[in-house]
Design a protein around this motif. Sequence first.
Motif, PDB file in Angstrom:
ATOM      1  N   VAL A   8      18.216 -10.713 -28.877  1.00 14.08           N
ATOM      2  CA  VAL A   8      17.425 -10.092 -27.818  1.00 14.08           C
ATOM      3  C   VAL A   8      16.528  -9.014 -28.421  1.00 14.08           C
ATOM      4  CG1 VAL A   8      17.551  -8.620 -25.761  1.00 14.08           C
ATOM      5  CG2 VAL A   8      19.124 -10.553 -26.022  1.00 14.08           C
ATOM      6  N   VAL A   9      15.270  -8.997 -28.014  1.00 11.79           N
ATOM      7  CA  VAL A   9      14.350  -7.928 -28.426  1.00 11.79           C
ATOM      8  C   VAL A   9      13.794  -7.290 -27.160  1.00 11.79           C
ATOM      9  CG1 VAL A   9      12.256  -7.328 -29.703  1.00 11.79           C
ATOM     10  CG2 VAL A   9      13.717  -9.203 -30.526  1.00 11.79           C
ATOM     11  N   THR A  10      13.982  -5.971 -27.027  1.00  8.76           N
ATOM     12  CA  THR A  10      13.419  -5.293 -25.859  1.00  8.76           C
ATOM     13  C   THR A  10      12.289  -4.354 -26.290  1.00  8.76           C
ATOM     14  OG1 THR A  10      14.851  -3.314 -25.888  1.00  8.76           O
ATOM     15  CG2 THR A  10      15.700  -5.273 -24.736  1.00  8.76           C
ATOM     16  N   GLY A  11      11.338  -4.186 -25.371  1.00 12.03           N
ATOM     17  CA  GLY A  11      10.305  -3.170 -25.517  1.00 12.03           C
ATOM     18  C   GLY A  11      10.243  -2.407 -24.207  1.00 12.03           C
ATOM     19  N   PHE A  12       9.623  -1.244 -24.216  1.00 12.43           N
ATOM     20  CA  PHE A  12       9.582  -0.441 -22.997  1.00 12.43           C
ATOM     21  C   PHE A  12       8.322  -0.700 -22.181  1.00 12.43           C
ATOM     22  CE2 PHE A  12      12.889   1.915 -25.175  1.00 12.43           C
ATOM     23  CZ  PHE A  12      13.772   2.154 -24.115  1.00 12.43           C
ATOM     24  N   GLY A  13       8.425  -0.388 -20.907  1.00 17.02           N
ATOM     25  CA  GLY A  13       7.301  -0.523 -19.991  1.00 17.02           C
ATOM     26  C   GLY A  13       6.330   0.637 -20.133  1.00 17.02           C
ATOM     27  N   ASN A  21       2.863  -0.561 -23.132  1.00 18.45           N
ATOM     28  CA  ASN A  21       3.601   0.116 -24.197  1.00 18.45           C
ATOM     29  C   ASN A  21       3.538  -0.712 -25.486  1.00 18.45           C
ATOM     30  OD1 ASN A  21       5.777   1.321 -25.774  1.00 18.45           O
ATOM     31  ND2 ASN A  21       6.437   2.254 -23.857  1.00 18.45           N
ATOM     32  N   PRO A  22       3.138  -0.097 -26.608  1.00 18.71           N
ATOM     33  CA  PRO A  22       3.056  -0.846 -27.872  1.00 18.71           C
ATOM     34  C   PRO A  22       4.375  -1.525 -28.250  1.00 18.71           C
ATOM     35  CG  PRO A  22       2.057   1.339 -28.117  1.00 18.71           C
ATOM     36  CD  PRO A  22       2.701   1.317 -26.770  1.00 18.71           C
ATOM     37  N   SER A  23       5.507  -0.945 -27.807  1.00 16.59           N
ATOM     38  CA  SER A  23       6.795  -1.563 -28.149  1.00 16.59           C
ATOM     39  C   SER A  23       6.955  -2.911 -27.448  1.00 16.59           C
ATOM     40  CB  SER A  23       7.958  -0.625 -27.794  1.00 16.59           C
ATOM     41  OG  SER A  23       8.026  -0.387 -26.405  1.00 16.59           O
ATOM     42  N   TRP A  24       6.411  -3.022 -26.245  1.00 13.93           N
ATOM     43  CA  TRP A  24       6.478  -4.299 -25.515  1.00 13.93           C
ATOM     44  C   TRP A  24       5.512  -5.319 -26.130  1.00 13.93           C
ATOM     45  CZ3 TRP A  24       9.155  -7.662 -23.384  1.00 13.93           C
ATOM     46  CH2 TRP A  24       8.660  -8.647 -22.514  1.00 13.93           C
ATOM     47  N   ILE A  43      13.115 -12.014 -25.010  1.00 14.32           N
ATOM     48  CA  ILE A  43      12.513 -10.676 -24.914  1.00 14.32           C
ATOM     49  C   ILE A  43      12.579 -10.159 -23.483  1.00 14.32           C
ATOM     50  CG2 ILE A  43      10.999 -10.980 -26.921  1.00 14.32           C
ATOM     51  CD1 ILE A  43       8.656 -11.365 -24.964  1.00 14.32           C
ATOM     52  N   LYS A  44      12.680  -8.848 -23.382  1.00 17.22           N
ATOM     53  CA  LYS A  44      12.812  -8.224 -22.063  1.00 17.22           C
ATOM     54  C   LYS A  44      12.089  -6.884 -22.086  1.00 17.22           C
ATOM     55  CE  LYS A  44      14.756  -7.738 -17.939  1.00 17.22           C
ATOM     56  NZ  LYS A  44      14.350  -8.594 -16.833  1.00 17.22           N
ATOM     57  N   GLU A  45      11.258  -6.665 -21.061  1.00 18.69           N
ATOM     58  CA  GLU A  45      10.600  -5.366 -20.907  1.00 18.69           C
ATOM     59  C   GLU A  45      11.527  -4.453 -20.098  1.00 18.69           C
ATOM     60  OE1 GLU A  45       6.218  -3.589 -19.701  1.00 18.69           O
ATOM     61  OE2 GLU A  45       6.961  -5.319 -18.606  1.00 18.69           O
ATOM     62  N   VAL A  46      11.770  -3.262 -20.629  1.00 22.83           N
ATOM     63  CA  VAL A  46      12.681  -2.312 -19.986  1.00 22.83           C
ATOM     64  C   VAL A  46      11.868  -1.146 -19.430  1.00 22.83           C
ATOM     65  CG1 VAL A  46      14.681  -0.808 -20.351  1.00 22.83           C
ATOM     66  CG2 VAL A  46      14.494  -2.949 -21.637  1.00 22.83           C
ATOM     67  N   PRO A  47      11.967  -0.875 -18.115  1.00 30.76           N
ATOM     68  CA  PRO A  47      11.230   0.269 -17.568  1.00 30.76           C
ATOM     69  C   PRO A  47      11.750   1.581 -18.163  1.00 30.76           C
ATOM     70  CG  PRO A  47      12.142  -1.123 -15.804  1.00 30.76           C
ATOM     71  CD  PRO A  47      12.766  -1.565 -17.084  1.00 30.76           C
ATOM     72  N   VAL A  48      10.874   2.580 -18.216  1.00 33.03           N
ATOM     73  CA  VAL A  48      11.273   3.892 -18.740  1.00 33.03           C
ATOM     74  C   VAL A  48      12.039   4.626 -17.622  1.00 33.03           C
ATOM     75  CG1 VAL A  48      10.455   6.038 -19.836  1.00 33.03           C
ATOM     76  CG2 VAL A  48       9.321   3.871 -20.338  1.00 33.03           C
ATOM     77  N   GLN A  54      20.070   1.186 -17.941  1.00 32.99           N
ATOM     78  CA  GLN A  54      21.521   0.996 -17.993  1.00 32.99           C
ATOM     79  C   GLN A  54      21.897  -0.387 -17.447  1.00 32.99           C
ATOM     80  OE1 GLN A  54      23.574   4.245 -15.997  1.00 32.99           O
ATOM     81  NE2 GLN A  54      24.704   4.620 -17.872  1.00 32.99           N
ATOM     82  N   LYS A  55      21.287  -0.745 -16.323  1.00 37.00           N
ATOM     83  CA  LYS A  55      21.594  -2.022 -15.666  1.00 37.00           C
ATOM     84  C   LYS A  55      21.143  -3.207 -16.522  1.00 37.00           C
ATOM     85  CE  LYS A  55      20.697  -4.470 -11.319  1.00 37.00           C
ATOM     86  NZ  LYS A  55      20.472  -5.712 -12.056  1.00 37.00           N
ATOM     87  N   ILE A  56      19.912  -3.128 -17.036  1.00 36.86           N
ATOM     88  CA  ILE A  56      19.348  -4.248 -17.815  1.00 36.86           C
ATOM     89  C   ILE A  56      20.145  -4.478 -19.098  1.00 36.86           C
ATOM     90  CG2 ILE A  56      17.330  -4.922 -19.212  1.00 36.86           C
ATOM     91  CD1 ILE A  56      15.603  -3.665 -16.903  1.00 36.86           C
ATOM     92  N   ILE A  57      20.474  -3.389 -19.800  1.00 41.49           N
ATOM     93  CA  ILE A  57      21.204  -3.532 -21.073  1.00 41.49           C
ATOM     94  C   ILE A  57      22.592  -4.131 -20.839  1.00 41.49           C
ATOM     95  CG2 ILE A  57      22.183  -2.288 -23.055  1.00 41.49           C
ATOM     96  CD1 ILE A  57      19.198  -2.080 -23.264  1.00 41.49           C
ATOM     97  N   ALA A  58      23.298  -3.643 -19.813  1.00 41.48           N
ATOM     98  CA  ALA A  58      24.625  -4.192 -19.506  1.00 41.48           C
ATOM     99  C   ALA A  58      24.509  -5.680 -19.178  1.00 41.48           C
ATOM    100  CB  ALA A  58      25.246  -3.439 -18.330  1.00 41.48           C
TER     101      ALA A  58
END
Length: 202
Positions: A8-13, A21-24, A43-48, A54-58
Motif C-alpha cells: 500500500v502507498v498512501t499520499g495526503f490530500g 499534494n505532491p505526496s499524492w 494507492i490511497k489518498e488520505v485527508p489531512v 486513523q480510520k483509513i489506516i486501520a
Amino acid sequence: MEGRETVVVTGFGPFRQFLVNPSWTAAQGLKVFGLGERIDVYIKEVPVSYVQTQKIIADIWQTLQPKFAVHLGTARGSSVVILEQTGKNSGYRDRDVCGFCPESHCCLEGGPEKLDSVINMRAVSKEFRQAGVDVIYSRDAGRYLCDFAYYCSLCHGGRRAALIHIPSSGRLSSADRLVPLLQTLIRTMLDQLEDPSDSQSQ
C-alpha cells in the motif's frame, strides 16, 4: 495468481498551498511505475484529518492485509528525501484541515510512546547516500499528520511500514526524478523485509 503480494502507498490530500499534494502525485506515479511483477500496488489518498487518517489506516491493514505500507508526506522547504525511522504517539497539538486536534494529543491512548519500523532506515539511507543520492535518515517525523499516520500504521501493521518525506523544492521534487527514486527506495526496503540480514550493515 499465486505468490502476489500487496504493498500500500498512501499520499495526503490538499493542504494549505498544495491544492494537489505532491505526496499524492508521487503515490499515483508509483502506481504507474509499479514495484515489480509480483507486487500489486494499492494507492490511497488520505485527508489531512486525524479522524479520517486513523480510520483509513486501520481499514487498510484489516481489509487488505498488505505485506508493507509506505506513507508519503511532503516536507515543506526540504530538497532531500527523508526516511523516518520512528512514529510518535503523543504531542499532537496542531489542528488538521477540519480545525480538529485529538483531545488526548495522542494517536492511541495507553500505546507505546514510540514505534520503530522493522526496516533499518539508517542502513537504507546510507546505501543511497553512498551512491550520491540526497536521502537522509530521521527519527523525528514532526508530530503532525505524517507522524500520526505512521504511528497508526506501525501499530496496526506489526511495524511493517515506512514514512518517506518527499522534498517540496529542488532537483528531487520533480516527479520524473522522484518517482523512480521512490521505486528503488521501496524495493530496497522490501528486499530488507525479505532478508533482515540486509539491515545489519550500519
